[in-house]
Design a protein around this motif. Structure first.
Motif, mmCIF file in Angstrom:
data_model
loop_
_atom_site.group_PDB
_atom_site.id
_atom_site.type_symbol
_atom_site.label_atom_id
_atom_site.label_comp_id
_atom_site.label_asym_id
_atom_site.label_seq_id
_atom_site.Cartn_x
_atom_site.Cartn_y
_atom_site.Cartn_z
ATOM 1 N N ASP A 45 -11.092 1.956 -79.167
ATOM 2 C CA ASP A 45 -10.349 1.828 -77.917
ATOM 3 C C ASP A 45 -11.295 1.960 -76.721
ATOM 4 O O ASP A 45 -11.231 1.172 -75.763
ATOM 5 C CB ASP A 45 -9.258 2.899 -77.866
ATOM 6 C CG ASP A 45 -8.229 2.683 -76.776
ATOM 7 O OD1 ASP A 45 -8.150 1.568 -76.209
ATOM 8 O OD2 ASP A 45 -7.477 3.632 -76.474
ATOM 9 N N ARG B 118 -11.955 -0.866 -73.881
ATOM 10 C CA ARG B 118 -11.625 -0.579 -72.486
ATOM 11 C C ARG B 118 -12.838 -0.726 -71.571
ATOM 12 O O ARG B 118 -12.702 -0.760 -70.353
ATOM 13 C CB ARG B 118 -11.026 0.823 -72.346
ATOM 14 C CG ARG B 118 -9.552 0.850 -72.733
ATOM 15 C CD ARG B 118 -8.886 2.195 -72.476
ATOM 16 N NE ARG B 118 -9.337 3.175 -73.468
ATOM 17 C CZ ARG B 118 -9.949 4.327 -73.173
ATOM 18 N NH1 ARG B 118 -10.170 4.659 -71.939
ATOM 19 N NH2 ARG B 118 -10.321 5.141 -74.127
ATOM 20 N N SER C 210 -4.607 -8.094 -73.872
ATOM 21 C CA SER C 210 -5.806 -7.494 -73.273
ATOM 22 C C SER C 210 -6.288 -6.276 -74.062
ATOM 23 O O SER C 210 -6.800 -5.314 -73.497
ATOM 24 C CB SER C 210 -5.557 -7.104 -71.814
ATOM 25 O OG SER C 210 -5.212 -8.247 -71.063
ATOM 26 N N GLN D 64 -4.710 -3.916 -75.430
ATOM 27 C CA GLN D 64 -4.022 -2.645 -75.211
ATOM 28 C C GLN D 64 -3.648 -2.060 -76.573
ATOM 29 O O GLN D 64 -3.186 -2.767 -77.466
ATOM 30 C CB GLN D 64 -2.763 -2.847 -74.360
ATOM 31 C CG GLN D 64 -3.059 -3.229 -72.934
ATOM 32 C CD GLN D 64 -3.859 -2.173 -72.207
ATOM 33 O OE1 GLN D 64 -3.504 -1.006 -72.200
ATOM 34 N NE2 GLN D 64 -4.967 -2.583 -71.597
ATOM 35 N N ARG D 65 -3.832 -0.788 -76.720
ATOM 36 C CA ARG D 65 -3.588 -0.092 -77.986
ATOM 37 C C ARG D 65 -2.109 -0.071 -78.343
ATOM 38 O O ARG D 65 -1.268 0.274 -77.516
ATOM 39 C CB ARG D 65 -4.120 1.330 -77.858
ATOM 40 C CG ARG D 65 -3.976 2.180 -79.063
ATOM 41 C CD ARG D 65 -4.676 3.482 -78.751
ATOM 42 N NE ARG D 65 -4.481 4.492 -79.732
ATOM 43 C CZ ARG D 65 -5.191 5.608 -79.770
ATOM 44 N NH1 ARG D 65 -6.118 5.811 -78.856
ATOM 45 N NH2 ARG D 65 -4.979 6.497 -80.687
#
Length: 185
Positions: free
Chosen positions: A91, A95, A129, A131-132
């Motif tokens: 993650d 990011r 994008s 996103q988790r």
């Protein structure tokens, strides 16, 4: 019985750890550790479906960005397996980039974090994008992470002063019978 796996070290003995295992019958490959991957061709990288990372020291995980870059525009699913804390590591890397120009890209990354009692999972999809997205936990019967008809991958926990995993790639025993020779007997 000869193995149907096609393994080789990506780097020399003093380079970053990465073991590439070709599965020719499936036109895919497995990767054990994510050291420097710059010597692998894009064709080989595109065959990787599963990556098993022992721990997140830089020499075992630095190749993630390079693999991501090659796979990014491809309609592909990539499964990553690592020790506790691994979802946070992936993650954090994702990011670290801006994803505003990836419209239409469909890469999906499923991260499996191996704990003593279960495997925690998260999905990161390029169209969102990266996103988790949390996924349900899975059991790990006997430490088995992947079990397919042609191979199995098991893991064991090690102490490296951080959570660390060792992996075993196993091939089922096969017996080839020469039908003509059997008929002769």
């Amino acid at each position: 019985m000869s193995s149907s796996f096609r393994p080789f070290l990506v780097n020399d003995l003093f380079g970053d750890p990465a073991l590439y295992v070709g599965l020719p019958w499936a036109r895919r490959a497995l990767l054990f550790d994510l050291g420097d991957l710059s010597t692998l061709s894009a064709g080989r990288l595109l065959k990787i479906s599963d990556v098993f990372v022992s721990h997140a020291h830089v020499d075992h995980f630095v190749g993630f960005d390079y693999l991501l870059r090659v796979l990014l525009g491809r309609p592909k699913a990539l499964r990553l397996y690592g020790p506790p804390g691994f979802v946070e590591h992936v993650d954090g890397k994702l990011r670290g980039y801006a994803w505003n120009l990836v419209d239409g890209y469909s890469l999906s990354i499923e991260v499996h974090e191996v704990h003593p009692d279960c495997v925690r999972r998260a999905r990161f999809a390029c169209p969102q994008s990266f996103q988790r997205e949390e996924m349900p936990d899975l059991p790990t019967p006997g430490g088995v992470l992947v079990s397919e008809p042609e191979f199995r991958v098991r893991c064991a926990r090690l102490d490296h002063r951080i959570p660390c995993l060792a992996f075993a790639l196993e091939e089922p025993v096969r017996l080839n019978v020469d039908k003509a020779r059997l008929d002769e007997l």
